[in-house]
Design a protein around this motif. Structure first.
Motif, PDB file in Angstrom:
ATOM      1  N   LYS A 121       0.813  -1.212   0.000  1.00 42.88           N
ATOM      2  CA  LYS A 121       0.000   0.000   0.000  1.00 42.88           C
ATOM      3  C   LYS A 121       0.860   1.282   0.000  1.00 42.88           C
ATOM      4  O   LYS A 121       0.692   2.128  -0.884  1.00 42.88           O
ATOM      5  CB  LYS A 121      -0.957  -0.052   1.197  1.00 42.88           C
ATOM      6  N   PRO A 122       1.803   1.435   0.957  1.00 42.17           N
ATOM      7  CA  PRO A 122       2.629   2.648   0.905  1.00 42.17           C
ATOM      8  C   PRO A 122       3.448   2.753  -0.386  1.00 42.17           C
ATOM      9  O   PRO A 122       3.668   3.857  -0.890  1.00 42.17           O
ATOM     10  CB  PRO A 122       3.528   2.538   2.141  1.00 42.17           C
ATOM     11  N   ASN A 123       3.876   1.627  -0.931  1.00 39.97           N
ATOM     12  CA  ASN A 123       4.630   1.659  -2.204  1.00 39.97           C
ATOM     13  C   ASN A 123       3.775   2.256  -3.319  1.00 39.97           C
ATOM     14  O   ASN A 123       4.246   3.024  -4.146  1.00 39.97           O
ATOM     15  CB  ASN A 123       5.043   0.254  -2.645  1.00 39.97           C
ATOM     16  N   ILE A 124       2.510   1.875  -3.336  1.00 43.42           N
ATOM     17  CA  ILE A 124       1.588   2.354  -4.375  1.00 43.42           C
ATOM     18  C   ILE A 124       1.306   3.843  -4.160  1.00 43.42           C
ATOM     19  O   ILE A 124       1.402   4.661  -5.079  1.00 43.42           O
ATOM     20  CB  ILE A 124       0.282   1.525  -4.330  1.00 43.42           C
ATOM     21  N   GLU A 125       1.008   4.191  -2.906  1.00 38.60           N
ATOM     22  CA  GLU A 125       0.628   5.579  -2.617  1.00 38.60           C
ATOM     23  C   GLU A 125       1.794   6.547  -2.793  1.00 38.60           C
ATOM     24  O   GLU A 125       1.601   7.694  -3.211  1.00 38.60           O
ATOM     25  CB  GLU A 125       0.073   5.671  -1.191  1.00 38.60           C
ATOM     26  N   THR A 126       2.990   6.113  -2.476  1.00 42.22           N
ATOM     27  CA  THR A 126       4.157   6.988  -2.648  1.00 42.22           C
ATOM     28  C   THR A 126       4.302   7.390  -4.118  1.00 42.22           C
ATOM     29  O   THR A 126       4.827   8.450  -4.435  1.00 42.22           O
ATOM     30  CB  THR A 126       5.429   6.272  -2.134  1.00 42.22           C
ATOM     31  N   ASN A 127       3.793   6.548  -5.001  1.00 43.09           N
ATOM     32  CA  ASN A 127       3.818   6.854  -6.431  1.00 43.09           C
ATOM     33  C   ASN A 127       2.590   7.633  -6.895  1.00 43.09           C
ATOM     34  O   ASN A 127       2.351   7.754  -8.098  1.00 43.09           O
ATOM     35  CB  ASN A 127       3.947   5.557  -7.234  1.00 43.09           C
ATOM     36  N   GLY A 128       1.803   8.125  -5.961  1.00 45.53           N
ATOM     37  CA  GLY A 128       0.644   8.956  -6.315  1.00 45.53           C
ATOM     38  C   GLY A 128      -0.552   8.155  -6.788  1.00 45.53           C
ATOM     39  O   GLY A 128      -1.535   8.722  -7.270  1.00 45.53           O
ATOM     40  N   ALA A 129      -0.484   6.835  -6.660  1.00 43.00           N
ATOM     41  CA  ALA A 129      -1.585   5.988  -7.136  1.00 43.00           C
ATOM     42  C   ALA A 129      -2.464   5.572  -5.953  1.00 43.00           C
ATOM     43  O   ALA A 129      -2.130   5.807  -4.795  1.00 43.00           O
ATOM     44  CB  ALA A 129      -1.038   4.772  -7.864  1.00 43.00           C
ATOM     45  N   LYS A 130      -3.587   4.947  -6.300  1.00 45.54           N
ATOM     46  CA  LYS A 130      -4.581   4.618  -5.271  1.00 45.54           C
ATOM     47  C   LYS A 130      -4.726   3.101  -5.127  1.00 45.54           C
ATOM     48  O   LYS A 130      -4.758   2.381  -6.138  1.00 45.54           O
ATOM     49  CB  LYS A 130      -5.913   5.223  -5.732  1.00 45.54           C
ATOM     50  N   VAL A 131      -4.830   2.651  -3.882  1.00 43.28           N
ATOM     51  CA  VAL A 131      -5.036   1.224  -3.616  1.00 43.28           C
ATOM     52  C   VAL A 131      -6.528   0.909  -3.732  1.00 43.28           C
ATOM     53  O   VAL A 131      -7.361   1.594  -3.138  1.00 43.28           O
ATOM     54  CB  VAL A 131      -4.567   0.876  -2.184  1.00 43.28           C
ATOM     55  N   VAL A 132      -6.854  -0.131  -4.503  1.00 42.60           N
ATOM     56  CA  VAL A 132      -8.233  -0.615  -4.557  1.00 42.60           C
ATOM     57  C   VAL A 132      -8.218  -2.011  -3.927  1.00 42.60           C
ATOM     58  O   VAL A 132      -7.786  -2.988  -4.553  1.00 42.60           O
ATOM     59  CB  VAL A 132      -8.748  -0.665  -6.011  1.00 42.60           C
ATOM     60  N   PRO A 133      -8.624  -2.103  -2.639  1.00 46.38           N
ATOM     61  CA  PRO A 133      -8.535  -3.406  -1.970  1.00 46.38           C
ATOM     62  C   PRO A 133      -9.660  -4.354  -2.369  1.00 46.38           C
ATOM     63  O   PRO A 133     -10.799  -3.919  -2.542  1.00 46.38           O
ATOM     64  CB  PRO A 133      -8.643  -3.046  -0.485  1.00 46.38           C
ATOM     65  N   VAL A 134      -9.316  -5.619  -2.528  1.00 46.28           N
ATOM     66  CA  VAL A 134     -10.323  -6.669  -2.758  1.00 46.28           C
ATOM     67  C   VAL A 134     -10.027  -7.771  -1.740  1.00 46.28           C
ATOM     68  O   VAL A 134      -8.916  -8.302  -1.698  1.00 46.28           O
ATOM     69  CB  VAL A 134     -10.228  -7.247  -4.193  1.00 46.28           C
ATOM     70  N   SER A 135     -11.035  -8.079  -0.914  1.00 45.72           N
ATOM     71  CA  SER A 135     -10.790  -9.064   0.157  1.00 45.72           C
ATOM     72  C   SER A 135     -10.787 -10.488  -0.365  1.00 45.72           C
ATOM     73  O   SER A 135     -11.670 -10.866  -1.138  1.00 45.72           O
ATOM     74  CB  SER A 135     -11.886  -8.975   1.215  1.00 45.72           C
ATOM     75  N   LEU A 136      -9.816 -11.266   0.084  1.00 43.19           N
ATOM     76  CA  LEU A 136      -9.850 -12.716  -0.135  1.00 43.19           C
ATOM     77  C   LEU A 136     -10.950 -13.285   0.761  1.00 43.19           C
ATOM     78  O   LEU A 136     -11.320 -12.670   1.769  1.00 43.19           O
ATOM     79  CB  LEU A 136      -8.491 -13.316   0.211  1.00 43.19           C
ATOM     80  N   VAL A 137     -11.426 -14.484   0.413  1.00 42.28           N
ATOM     81  CA  VAL A 137     -12.590 -14.999   1.126  1.00 42.28           C
ATOM     82  C   VAL A 137     -12.163 -15.975   2.233  1.00 42.28           C
ATOM     83  O   VAL A 137     -11.647 -17.065   1.953  1.00 42.28           O
ATOM     84  CB  VAL A 137     -13.555 -15.723   0.144  1.00 42.28           C
ATOM     85  N   ALA A 138     -12.360 -15.528   3.495  1.00 39.07           N
ATOM     86  CA  ALA A 138     -12.046 -16.383   4.652  1.00 39.07           C
ATOM     87  C   ALA A 138     -13.067 -17.525   4.717  1.00 39.07           C
ATOM     88  O   ALA A 138     -14.180 -17.352   4.225  1.00 39.07           O
ATOM     89  CB  ALA A 138     -12.104 -15.553   5.929  1.00 39.07           C
ATOM     90  N   PRO A 139     -12.774 -18.685   5.293  1.00 45.38           N
ATOM     91  CA  PRO A 139     -11.511 -19.011   5.953  1.00 45.38           C
ATOM     92  C   PRO A 139     -10.437 -19.583   5.017  1.00 45.38           C
ATOM     93  O   PRO A 139      -9.308 -19.760   5.446  1.00 45.38           O
ATOM     94  CB  PRO A 139     -11.925 -20.079   6.970  1.00 45.38           C
ATOM     95  N   THR A 140     -10.778 -19.863   3.731  1.00 42.68           N
ATOM     96  CA  THR A 140      -9.751 -20.461   2.858  1.00 42.68           C
ATOM     97  C   THR A 140      -8.909 -19.396   2.157  1.00 42.68           C
ATOM     98  O   THR A 140      -7.878 -19.695   1.592  1.00 42.68           O
ATOM     99  CB  THR A 140     -10.401 -21.352   1.779  1.00 42.68           C
TER     100      THR A 140
END
Ligand code: PMP
Ligand code: GLN
Length: 384
Positions: free
Chosen positions: A124-143
């Motif tokens: 996340k900080p690597n992406i943001e330091t480059n002025g870009a935006k993180v779009v999170p997608v959650s993996l599906v627990a519990p697997t």
């Protein structure tokens, strides 16, 4: 002085925080991911040999040719893939650096990057330091498998890249062929670049096989594949890794790398090149399989719940719902201070610090360390 805020990650990385707490309380440190057993003595001898033989000055920008050749040969041998040592391999000071450099070579302000979460905290900080935006997608627990519809829905005309990690830190999930094929289908008519973080590539268990993006002819054309010697050969402190990418992406990568670090520790490159060229190397997979099995067995004497035995990486996640309902970061602090075992709260791997009350153990430790840790943990009682 008013300094710009380059990214939104607050404070100090959880790995530093928990290792420092472990030291302060003299706790057994199963938090930050590093082995507590020595490197192969041969690797140490080769490092000394490098210095004695005069490998002490800058190496070529992309890496010592002998190491790039050794990497290409190793991938031919283990994965049956052809890698061009000159145009596709760049040696880096660790995988974290390689990920940052790959992002920097492709991202512009306003771009979006899809990150599958939970995720290693540097993305996340690597992406943001480059002025870009993180779009999170959650993996599906519990697997912790991928919900491909969610990935499709996350793609916009601003999506520049997606970063994936298999074997996965922290959940121990491992991708299968169908995962790769589905990703290929989704990316086919786009210009999205793939960063494939494969630092635990040699650490898979039971019947699992690690499939590298390099084995996927189609996806490989748009990918930076990232590896870490530290994770595989128990020398995380050497901070040595590499990036394999097609010539056009490698050239973009090198255009940043040459002004960021220029070249990487030469004696370590010599030592790793000679080491990789040995006809037989230690059985890394077998060694970690024993550790995972040993640790899972020990955990049976504790009130922790193993929702999923780790399939790869050197981490095991567990639930503590029978012990406490504290938030996970509070629980890991309490466990370190009161029971003398340091672990990592999984909320640290989420953009929004989602708390599923799961913590992570690192089992890349001597058997006696694991035994001592679990002896302390077995004093815990199920109260809830
Ligand atoms: N990616 C993942 C998923 C990791 O767990 C780590 C471990 N530190 C890295 C990258 C970075 O590896 P390195 O120590 O070579 O920078
Ligand atoms: N990747 C390692 C972990 O997950 C730690 C690396 C680091 O300390 N930055 O524990």
């Amino acid at each position: 002085m008013k300094l710009p805020q380059k990214h939104t990650a607050k404070g100090t990385t959880i790995f530093t925080v928990m290792s420092a707490l472990a030291n302060e309380y003299n706790a057994i440190n199963l938090s930050q991911g590093f082995p507590d057993f020595p490197v192969d003595p041969m690797l140490g001898d080769l490092l000394a040999e490098a210095v004695q033989k005069g490998f002490n000055q800058y190496s070529p920008m992309a890496g010592l040719p002998m190491l790039r050749e050794a990497i290409a040969n190793d991938f031919k041998k283990r994965y049956n893939v052809s890698v061009n040592a000159d145009t596709e391999v760049t040696v880096t000071p660790g995988a974290t650096y390689a990920i940052y450099t790959a992002f920097t070579s492709i991202l512009q302000a306003g771009d979006e990057v899809i990150v599958l979460e939970p995720a290693y905290d540097s993305y996340k900080p690597n992406i943001e330091t480059n002025g870009a935006k993180v779009v999170p997608v959650s993996l599906v627990a519990p697997t912790y498998h991928v919900d491909w519809q969610k990935v499709k829905d996350a793609i916009t005309d601003k999506t520049k890249a997606i970063i994936i990690n298999t074997p996965h830190n922290p959940t121990g999930a491992v991708w299968n062929q169908q995962d790769w094929d589905t990703l290929a289908d989704i990316l086919r008519d786009t210009d999205i670049v793939l960063l494939s973080d494969e630092v635990y590539e040699q650490i898979v268990f039971d019947d699992e096989q690690h499939i590298s993006v390099l084995q996927h002819e189609e996806l490989r054309q748009r990918s930076f594949a990232i590896f870490s010697f530290g994770k595989v050969y128990h020398n995380t402190g050497w901070k040595m890794g590499f990036c394999i990418a097609p010539p056009e992406l490698s050239s973009a990568f090198r255009s940043i790398h040459q002004f960021l670090c220029f070249s990487v520790n030469t004696p370590a490159q010599y030592a790793l090149a000679q080491y990789l060229s040995q006809p037989v190397l230690p059985d890394i997979r077998g060694m970690f399989q024993k550790k995972r099995d040993f640790f899972l067995d020990l955990l049976k004497d504790t009130p922790f719940t193993v929702h999923n035995p780790s399939k790869g990486s050197y981490f095991q996640t567990v639930g503590y719902e029978k012990i406490s309902d504290m938030p996970d970061s509070e629980f890991t602090q309490w466990l370190t201070k009161e029971y003398g075992v340091a672990t990592i709260p999984i909320s640290a791997f989420y953009n929004n610090h989602q708390d599923d009350k799961i913590i992570r153990f690192c089992f890349a430790k001597k058997e006696e360390t694991l035994e001592q840790a679990v002896a302390k943990l077995s004093a815990l009682t199920a109260t809830v």
